[in-house]
Design a protein around this motif. Structure first.
Motif, PDB file in Angstrom:
ATOM      1  N   GLU A 326      25.556   3.877  53.855  1.00 18.25           N
ATOM      2  CA  GLU A 326      24.174   4.013  54.331  1.00 18.25           C
ATOM      3  C   GLU A 326      23.694   5.456  54.265  1.00 18.25           C
ATOM      4  OE1 GLU A 326      24.146   2.286  58.214  1.00 18.25           O
ATOM      5  OE2 GLU A 326      24.130   0.240  57.454  1.00 18.25           O
ATOM      6  N   ARG A 327      23.975   6.085  53.121  1.00 22.03           N
ATOM      7  CA  ARG A 327      23.487   7.438  52.884  1.00 22.03           C
ATOM      8  C   ARG A 327      22.398   7.376  51.810  1.00 22.03           C
ATOM      9  NH1 ARG A 327      28.236  11.862  52.882  1.00 22.03           N
ATOM     10  NH2 ARG A 327      26.380  13.110  53.336  1.00 22.03           N
ATOM     11  N   PRO A 328      21.399   8.248  51.883  1.00 21.35           N
ATOM     12  CA  PRO A 328      20.269   8.161  50.943  1.00 21.35           C
ATOM     13  C   PRO A 328      20.664   8.418  49.494  1.00 21.35           C
ATOM     14  CG  PRO A 328      20.132  10.153  52.276  1.00 21.35           C
ATOM     15  CD  PRO A 328      21.202   9.316  52.883  1.00 21.35           C
ATOM     16  N   LYS A 329      21.677   9.222  49.274  1.00 19.67           N
ATOM     17  CA  LYS A 329      22.153   9.495  47.917  1.00 19.67           C
ATOM     18  C   LYS A 329      23.595   9.993  48.010  1.00 19.67           C
ATOM     19  CE  LYS A 329      18.981  12.559  47.009  1.00 19.67           C
ATOM     20  NZ  LYS A 329      18.197  13.653  46.362  1.00 19.67           N
ATOM     21  N   PRO A 330      24.334   9.982  46.917  1.00 21.20           N
ATOM     22  CA  PRO A 330      25.740  10.415  46.974  1.00 21.20           C
ATOM     23  C   PRO A 330      25.864  11.896  47.345  1.00 21.20           C
ATOM     24  CG  PRO A 330      25.310   9.192  44.959  1.00 21.20           C
ATOM     25  CD  PRO A 330      23.978   9.480  45.578  1.00 21.20           C
ATOM     26  N   GLY A 331      26.740  12.159  48.297  1.00 22.96           N
ATOM     27  CA  GLY A 331      27.104  13.537  48.605  1.00 22.96           C
ATOM     28  C   GLY A 331      28.390  13.897  47.888  1.00 22.96           C
ATOM     29  N   PHE A 332      28.897  15.104  48.152  1.00 22.63           N
ATOM     30  CA  PHE A 332      30.100  15.496  47.429  1.00 22.63           C
ATOM     31  C   PHE A 332      31.305  14.646  47.838  1.00 22.63           C
ATOM     32  CE2 PHE A 332      30.872  18.146  51.185  1.00 22.63           C
ATOM     33  CZ  PHE A 332      32.243  18.069  51.332  1.00 22.63           C
ATOM     34  N   GLU A 333      31.266  14.069  49.063  1.00 24.06           N
ATOM     35  CA  GLU A 333      32.376  13.200  49.468  1.00 24.06           C
ATOM     36  C   GLU A 333      32.414  11.937  48.616  1.00 24.06           C
ATOM     37  OE1 GLU A 333      29.935  14.191  51.477  1.00 24.06           O
ATOM     38  OE2 GLU A 333      30.692  15.062  53.340  1.00 24.06           O
ATOM     39  N   GLU A 334      31.245  11.292  48.398  1.00 26.36           N
ATOM     40  CA  GLU A 334      31.193  10.094  47.563  1.00 26.36           C
ATOM     41  C   GLU A 334      31.561  10.406  46.117  1.00 26.36           C
ATOM     42  OE1 GLU A 334      29.507   9.377  51.215  1.00 26.36           O
ATOM     43  OE2 GLU A 334      28.690  10.836  49.797  1.00 26.36           O
ATOM     44  N   LEU A 335      31.067  11.518  45.623  1.00 26.07           N
ATOM     45  CA  LEU A 335      31.386  11.902  44.247  1.00 26.07           C
ATOM     46  C   LEU A 335      32.872  12.242  44.106  1.00 26.07           C
ATOM     47  CD1 LEU A 335      28.202  14.029  43.592  1.00 26.07           C
ATOM     48  CD2 LEU A 335      28.802  11.898  42.435  1.00 26.07           C
ATOM     49  N   ARG A 336      33.450  12.842  45.156  1.00 22.03           N
ATOM     50  CA  ARG A 336      34.890  13.129  45.130  1.00 22.03           C
ATOM     51  C   ARG A 336      35.693  11.833  45.103  1.00 22.03           C
ATOM     52  NH1 ARG A 336      36.425  14.966  50.679  1.00 22.03           N
ATOM     53  NH2 ARG A 336      36.054  12.737  50.965  1.00 22.03           N
ATOM     54  N   ASP A 337      35.359  10.896  45.992  1.00 21.85           N
ATOM     55  CA  ASP A 337      36.108   9.641  46.056  1.00 21.85           C
ATOM     56  C   ASP A 337      35.955   8.856  44.756  1.00 21.85           C
ATOM     57  OD1 ASP A 337      36.754  10.390  48.603  1.00 21.85           O
ATOM     58  OD2 ASP A 337      35.292   9.079  49.587  1.00 21.85           O
ATOM     59  N   ALA A 338      34.752   8.859  44.189  1.00 21.11           N
ATOM     60  CA  ALA A 338      34.531   8.145  42.931  1.00 21.11           C
ATOM     61  C   ALA A 338      35.297   8.794  41.785  1.00 21.11           C
ATOM     62  CB  ALA A 338      33.036   8.108  42.612  1.00 21.11           C
ATOM     63  N   ALA A 339      35.340  10.132  41.780  1.00 18.72           N
ATOM     64  CA  ALA A 339      36.077  10.834  40.723  1.00 18.72           C
ATOM     65  C   ALA A 339      37.568  10.546  40.810  1.00 18.72           C
ATOM     66  CB  ALA A 339      35.817  12.337  40.822  1.00 18.72           C
ATOM     67  N   ILE A 340      38.103  10.508  42.033  1.00 23.95           N
ATOM     68  CA  ILE A 340      39.530  10.209  42.197  1.00 23.95           C
ATOM     69  C   ILE A 340      39.840   8.823  41.661  1.00 23.95           C
ATOM     70  CG2 ILE A 340      41.327   9.758  43.918  1.00 23.95           C
ATOM     71  CD1 ILE A 340      40.100  11.988  45.611  1.00 23.95           C
ATOM     72  N   ALA A 341      38.949   7.861  41.940  1.00 29.38           N
ATOM     73  CA  ALA A 341      39.198   6.488  41.509  1.00 29.38           C
ATOM     74  C   ALA A 341      39.023   6.308  40.003  1.00 29.38           C
ATOM     75  CB  ALA A 341      38.266   5.534  42.260  1.00 29.38           C
ATOM     76  N   ALA A 342      37.959   6.884  39.433  1.00 31.30           N
ATOM     77  CA  ALA A 342      37.622   6.614  38.035  1.00 31.30           C
ATOM     78  C   ALA A 342      38.189   7.635  37.053  1.00 31.30           C
ATOM     79  CB  ALA A 342      36.101   6.544  37.874  1.00 31.30           C
ATOM     80  N   LEU A 343      38.374   8.885  37.501  1.00 29.21           N
ATOM     81  CA  LEU A 343      38.830   9.933  36.585  1.00 29.21           C
ATOM     82  C   LEU A 343      40.285  10.313  36.805  1.00 29.21           C
ATOM     83  CD1 LEU A 343      35.742  12.336  36.715  1.00 29.21           C
ATOM     84  CD2 LEU A 343      36.102  10.343  35.261  1.00 29.21           C
ATOM     85  N   PHE A 344      40.813  10.060  38.005  1.00 30.51           N
ATOM     86  CA  PHE A 344      42.173  10.487  38.337  1.00 30.51           C
ATOM     87  C   PHE A 344      43.119   9.302  38.562  1.00 30.51           C
ATOM     88  CE2 PHE A 344      39.363  13.904  39.616  1.00 30.51           C
ATOM     89  CZ  PHE A 344      40.013  15.044  39.182  1.00 30.51           C
ATOM     90  N   ASN A 345      42.641   8.090  38.190  1.00 27.05           N
ATOM     91  CA  ASN A 345      43.461   6.879  38.352  1.00 27.05           C
ATOM     92  C   ASN A 345      43.952   6.704  39.791  1.00 27.05           C
ATOM     93  OD1 ASN A 345      43.312   6.198  35.559  1.00 27.05           O
ATOM     94  ND2 ASN A 345      44.900   7.740  35.144  1.00 27.05           N
ATOM     95  N   GLY A 346      43.122   7.129  40.734  1.00 27.29           N
ATOM     96  CA  GLY A 346      43.474   6.957  42.131  1.00 27.29           C
ATOM     97  C   GLY A 346      44.445   7.975  42.680  1.00 27.29           C
ATOM     98  N   GLU A 347      44.810   8.972  41.892  1.00 24.29           N
ATOM     99  CA  GLU A 347      45.782   9.976  42.320  1.00 24.29           C
ATOM    100  C   GLU A 347      45.056  11.136  42.997  1.00 24.29           C
ATOM    101  OE1 GLU A 347      48.970   9.838  42.271  1.00 24.29           O
ATOM    102  OE2 GLU A 347      49.260   8.019  41.092  1.00 24.29           O
ATOM    103  N   ALA A 348      45.037  11.142  44.325  1.00 23.11           N
ATOM    104  CA  ALA A 348      44.354  12.218  45.051  1.00 23.11           C
ATOM    105  C   ALA A 348      45.034  13.558  44.833  1.00 23.11           C
ATOM    106  CB  ALA A 348      44.303  11.889  46.549  1.00 23.11           C
ATOM    107  N   VAL A 349      46.332  13.541  44.506  1.00 25.50           N
ATOM    108  CA  VAL A 349      47.051  14.795  44.272  1.00 25.50           C
ATOM    109  C   VAL A 349      46.442  15.548  43.096  1.00 25.50           C
ATOM    110  CG1 VAL A 349      49.272  15.785  43.645  1.00 25.50           C
ATOM    111  CG2 VAL A 349      49.177  13.899  45.260  1.00 25.50           C
ATOM    112  N   LEU A 350      45.987  14.811  42.070  1.00 18.05           N
ATOM    113  CA  LEU A 350      45.382  15.465  40.906  1.00 18.05           C
ATOM    114  C   LEU A 350      44.055  16.126  41.273  1.00 18.05           C
ATOM    115  CD1 LEU A 350      46.099  12.788  38.140  1.00 18.05           C
ATOM    116  CD2 LEU A 350      47.344  14.900  38.618  1.00 18.05           C
TER     117      LEU A 350
END
Length: 759
Positions: A326-350
């Motif tokens: 329920e946020r008006p637009k993606p913040g850096f937290e949403e972009l971080r979580d999405a990047a970890i899932a889609a660009l880092f194969n879910g590996e938060a360590v990367l």
């Protein structure tokens, strides 16, 4: 009387800055008043200079106490910075209105201005009011966020203010919210009350001076107090008696990471890199897309493959997360979580590999060359330009060749700064183990280094003079010979002739009266280092050579008496000093007379009846390495020292002293390596191990691991093969095992990694 418009902002908020600039355009004030030290107003217009590249900080310190330094940082996305730029561009008067910096220096500990509310975002804590009763200070942003259904104030403020900037009305809404929050709060901290009284007086003076609208830019928390009715008499009484000390003020470079809350800056933001991105993409609808593109660029620069399809998926996921949260637009937290899932194969360590570069940034500000600076900061900038070294916030490696003029200049500068406590460069590898004249440095600039330079002004106005002065003071305070030797090494390495001359005089005087063996031996390595590598720095070493030889001889004479009946800690310390001294002596290759004296000292340790077993084993190994003890004699010595008649503790001490070199040998193989091809040594060790009962063997297993950990996998394999070859020859009268000895072979193959520290 002029009309006054109050703009309550958050320090370093990009949305606040955007809304403020729009509001100033609409208001067109004739004067802009900003929360900041009033005695620094003359420096404020310099912020608008094209050569001033933020992040930068206003640096203020009392003339008689440079260590008491205060900073006021400004970033490109700071509302105060943008207000100053707008005022200069539109020819409006520009001033600071807060208490002068001298009042901050004199603030009592209970009213530490760095610990009180950071204007727009007070920290929850208890203050003591003037009546002695505690007054609670709430977090206004957190309170508003909770009322809006948010779990934390950061997310609420980002959604409402920073990522969705709005002109004028937002400031009125913030003021109303802060007024409600401050009602019923009771007495605030005395220092905060004085600050607000001083700002009210400055605003009143500006209203009398200017005909036209006036803009006041301050932390949102202060706006209700500045608008409230107070008599000038009461405000003047409140600030009466404020200490006045002559202050020196200038601008200093700041860094992106130091704007972050995580670095301890109370008025900081969570992610300065993200705030910079928001400011530079203000008004654009594709800010999230551009941020993901930045992430992809960083990843690709590090050698990772990032497909366009993955980026598209990451953006879709970020927008979905924002809707779910329920946020008006993606913040850096949403972009971080999405990047970890889609660009880092879910590996938060990367993600952690790029997080600092993205969220904190590596920016280091720049100051115009004609800005009045503290002398040492100004000299540092000259030296940085001459060395072609630009300060950067994140770590980077620098390789230096001392044989080149530019390389020697860079090395000298970095060593001088280290003397001053400014560790811009940390020496990772001097290259001496390879016999070269190269140094490898790790560079990373921190804003605190400007403070340390200011503190060192008492020693001199330039880097060279201040480093000389500080080293001379340290030489006078040195309490031991080895400390003096290390300081002389620092002076010569940093090309500080005055300190080097003073250090040599002090070193010779101390050496003439020293009889402490450990002290003399510990002073040998730094002096030998100067002599051996002084050629690269064009150092005159004749005077040092005579002193070094004297220390070696005197240390050798004292050594047999110093090794008697030591406890474990003292013995370990002395073993380290003996090994390092031996390495240094071989490095400089002194005359035969000096070498003979050293070897005689080691022989005295080996043969002395009261010598600690650890030291005796160390002396035996060093004599063996130097060829003074033959392989046959060494094997016989080990056989006697490790015989069943010797107490286990003494045998173990001798074994450790002989075989454990702690990685300090530069020119010879370790004693552990000698076991591979020296059957006599191997037999002596084998016999000792066989004589141990199970309990003693297990107790000494960590010792065996330490000894054999110096061997690499190939050397361990060769040692196992050597042992297997020896055990294959069975003693007379014994018959081979039914399995042909495979049980022994498997046992030894398991024992090898065990001794080397394996599982």
């Amino acid at each position: 009387m002029s009309d006054v418009a109050y703009f309550g902002i958050r320090h370093h908020g990009p949305g606040s800055a955007d809304s403020l600039v729009q509001a100033l355009r609409d208001l067109q004030p004739v004067a802009v008043l900003i929360e900041g030290p009033s005695d620094a107003s003359a420096l404020l217009p310099l912020l608008a200079r094209p050569q001033m590249q933020p992040p930068v900080a206003l640096l203020c310190y009392p003339e008689d106490d440079p260590a008491a330094t205060s900073f006021w940082p400004f970033a490109e996305f700071s509302p105060e910075y943008q207000a100053a730029v707008w005022a200069v561009a539109n020819k409006a008067a520009l001033r600071f209105i807060d208490l002068p910096s001298s009042a901050r220096f004199a603030a009592p500990a209970t009213d530490d201005p760095d610990k009180t509310a950071d204007a727009d975002k007070p920290e929850p804590k208890d203050e003591t009011g003037e009546d002695g009763e505690p007054a609670s200070h709430r977090d206004p942003i957190g309170t508003l966020a909770a009322a809006a259904g948010y779990e934390d104030g950061e997310s609420w403020w980002a959604d409402i203010i920073e990522q969705n900037p709005q002109p004028g009305p937002i400031f009125a809404a913030i003021t109303d919210a802060m007024t409600t929050l401050r009602d019923g709060e009771g007495a605030i901290a005395p220092f905060e009350a004085k600050r607000e009284a001083h700002m009210r007086l400055e605003i009143a003076a500006a209203r009398k001076e200017f005909a036209g609208p006036i803009a006041v830019v301050c932390g949102a928390w202060h706006v209700p107090a500045l608008q409230a009715a107070h008599t000038q008499k009461n405000d003047q009484a409140l600030i009466k008696g404020i200490a006045r000390r002559k202050s020196i003020m200038t601008w200093a470079p700041w860094t992106g990471p130091r704007l972050a809350l995580g670095y301890g800056y109370g008025a900081g933001v969570v992610a300065p890199g993200w705030c910079k991105h928001l400011w530079r993409t203000r008004g654009r609808r594709d800010a999230a897309t551009l941020w993901l593109a930045t992430i992809a660029a960083v990843l690709r620069a590090k050698g990772h493959l990032v497909s366009t399809a993955s980026l598209i998926e990451a953006e879709r996921l970020a927008r979905t997360l924002a809707a779910i949260r329920e946020r008006p637009k993606p913040g850096f937290e949403e972009l971080r979580d999405a990047a970890i899932a889609a660009l880092f194969n879910g590996e938060a360590v990367l993600w952690a590999l790029v997080e600092a570069e993205l969220l904190l940034g590596a920016d280091v500000g720049e100051i115009p060359p004609d800005t009045p600076l503290a002398p040492l900061i100004e000299d540092l900038q000259r030296n940085q330009k001459a060395a072609r070294l630009k300060p950067e916030a994140l770590e980077r490696e620098l390789s230096v060749d001392l044989r080149s003029e530019s390389g020697l200049f860079r090395s000298t500068l970095l060593h001088r700064l280290n003397v001053l406590g400014v560790q811009w460069g940390r020496l990772a590898d001097a290259g001496r183990s390879r016999g070269t004249f190269r140094e490898k440095w790790t560079l990373a600039w921190e804003p605190e280094y400007a403070v340390r330079l200011v503190e060192n002004l008492i020693y001199g106005p330039t880097i060279e003079k201040a480093a000389n002065g500080r080293l001379i003071q340290m030489l006078g305070a040195a309490a031991s010979l080895d400390t003096l030797a290390a300081l002389v090494q620092s002076a010569i390495t940093a090309d500080l002739s005055e300190a080097a001359s003073a250090g040599l005089v002090a070193l010779e005087a101390r050496a003439a009266h020293s009889s402490e063996c450990l002290e003399m031996l510990a002073s040998v390595p730094p002096l030998a280092d100067i002599i051996r590598y002084g050629e690269a720095r064009k150092t005159e070493t004749n005077r040092l050579s005579g002193l070094l030889e004297r220390l070696i001889v005197e240390g050798a004479i004292a050594l047999p008496y110093a090794v008697r009946d030591l406890d474990e800690q003292a013995a370990t310390t002395l073993v380290g000093a003996v090994r390092k001294a031996d390495t240094a002596i071989r490095l400089v290759e002194p005359g035969e007379g000096v070498l003979d004296a050293w070897r005689n000292g080691l022989t005295g340790v080996l043969e002395g009846p009261g010598s600690t077993a650890l030291l005796a084993g160390c002396a035996a190994h060093l004599l063996y390495e130097a060829g003074q003890l033959s392989a046959e004699d060494a094997a016989g010595l080990l056989g006697r020292r490790l015989s069943p008649g010797t107490p286990v503790a003494q045998a173990a001490g001798f074994f450790e002293g002989f075989f454990s070199t702690a990685g300090q040998r530069l020119f010879f193989s370790t004693a552990g390596q000698r076991l591979i091809y020296d059957e006599g040594l191997r037999g002596a060790v084998d016999g000792w191990l066989k004589s141990l009962d199970e309990e003693a063997f297990i107790a000494h297993l960590p010792l065996l691991r330490r000894v054999f950990s110096n061997l690499d996998s190939m050397e361990r394999q060769r040692l196992i093969e050597a042992v297997l070859g020896r055990t294959a020859r069975l003693p007379a009268g014994l018959t081979p095992a039914p399995d042909g000895g495979e049980g022994w072979r498997r046992h030894l193959e398991r024992l090898g990694p065990l001794l080397a520290g394996g599982v």
